[in-house]
Design an enzyme around this catalytic site. Structure first.
Site, PDB file in Angstrom:
ATOM      1  N   SER A 137       0.841  -1.209   0.000  1.00  0.00           N
ATOM      2  CA  SER A 137       0.000   0.000   0.000  1.00  0.00           C
ATOM      3  C   SER A 137       0.866   1.246   0.000  1.00  0.00           C
ATOM      4  CB  SER A 137      -0.879   0.027   1.246  1.00  0.00           C
ATOM      5  OG  SER A 137      -1.565   1.266   1.330  1.00  0.00           O
ATOM      6  N   TYR A 147      -1.467   0.061  10.176  1.00  0.00           N
ATOM      7  CA  TYR A 147      -1.687  -0.471   8.818  1.00  0.00           C
ATOM      8  C   TYR A 147      -0.476  -0.151   7.934  1.00  0.00           C
ATOM      9  CZ  TYR A 147      -3.606  -0.927   4.091  1.00  0.00           C
ATOM     10  OH  TYR A 147      -3.803  -1.267   2.774  1.00  0.00           O
TER      11      TYR A 147
END
Ligand SMILES: NC(=O)c1ccc[n+]([C@@H]2O[C@H](COP(=O)([O-])OP(=O)(O)OC[C@H]3O[C@@H](n4cnc5c(N)ncnc54)[C@H](OP(=O)(O)O)[C@@H]3O)[C@@H](O)[C@H]2O)c1
Length: 243
Positions: A137, A147
């Site tokens: 990501s 995350y």
């Protein structure tokens, strides 16, 4: 590799994974999609004409139990399962150390262990010249707490993986999307204004589509991409530029 490849895509029931599965299936490859929700997988598999197998990729026992039903030889492994688990849990109160630890572990499990465990389990089954593509990501470069940290860990792990498997002609790369709509990722947690503000830093001022990430994964899985390994390939309209 044969012309029809055997492909395993984790998290293939929805979003980027399902779109990627459709691309490989359309190319005549034999595809197995995986995920935790059997009903979701069954629906997608029927639509695409692919195989499915339900298991929790973050749980060693679940991965072990699935091995019997996963292909004996794998040409392409797409570690796509993941997501920001903070979007699926109540917010942690400031100072709640147990809550913070649980939230960080959840993102580590969902984004790091899913890739590491499935890759470890399938490594003996990878064909010479196989391709591993793991979905990271833009968050690895830009924050997003646990995350982003988990996706950054994937990048470090991928370097070792690429080094370890290069002798067998196997490549390992990370594809790192920016904001991508039409998936279950945001779990209804964002507004149009949030998306507009977020993508305003992209050169093309728009979110990505699952198909754009799927196309990049498909390219990295191709025969001609073998010298491209150990890399992070960004798909984000210029919102982050790798240098
Ligand atoms: N959409 C974005 O903006 C964006 C941006 C950057 C990166 N990404 C990454 O892209 C990948 C795909 O996400 P998406 O956007 O397509 O969202 P998505 O539709 O939520 O897809 C994630 C898939 O992963 C599966 N999954 C999650 N945890 C799992 C586990 N422990 N074991 C097995 N399967 C698991 C989910 O199925 P089950 O719940 O049924 O298990 C789901 O099908 C993720 O790694 C995500 O972090 C997305």
């Amino acid at each position: 590799m044969t012309s029809s490849r055997t492909v395993v895509i984790t998290g293939g029931g929805t979003g980027i994974g399902a779109t990627t599965a459709a691309l490989f299936a359309a190319a005549g490859d034999t595809v197995t999609i995986t995920g935790r929700r059997e009903d979701v997988l069954a629906r997608t598999a029927a639509k695409l004409g692919v195989r499915y197998l339900a298991f929790d990729a973050a749980d060693p026992g679940s991965v072990r139990a699935a091995l019997d039903q996963l292909p004996a030889t794998v040409d392409v492994l797409v570690n796509n399962a993941g997501g920001n688990t903070d979007r699926q849990r109540p917010a942690v109160e400031p100072g709640d150390l147990d809550g913070v630890a649980a939230a960080w572990r959840a993102n580590f499990d969902a984004n790091v262990l899913t890739a590491v465990l499935v890759t470890e389990a399938l490594t003996p089954r990878l064909a010479d010249g196989a391709r591993i593509v793991t979905v990271g990501s833009i968050a690895a470069k830009q924050g997003s707490g646990s995350y982003g940290a988990a996706k950054a860990a994937i990048e470090a792990w991928n370097v070792d993986l690429a080094r370890k498997l290069a002798g067998r002609g196997i490549s390992a790369n990370v594809v790192a999307p920016g904001v991508t709509l039409d998936t279950e990722f945001f779990q209804g947690t964002v507004t149009e204004d949030w998306v507009r503000a977020r993508v305003s830093v992209a050169f093309d001022k728009r979110p990505g589509t699952p198909a754009e990430t799927a196309d990049t994964i498909f390219f990295l899985a191709g025969k001609g991409s073998g010298h491209l390994t150990g890399q992070v390939v960004h798909v984000n309209g210029g919102a982050y530029t790798a240098r």
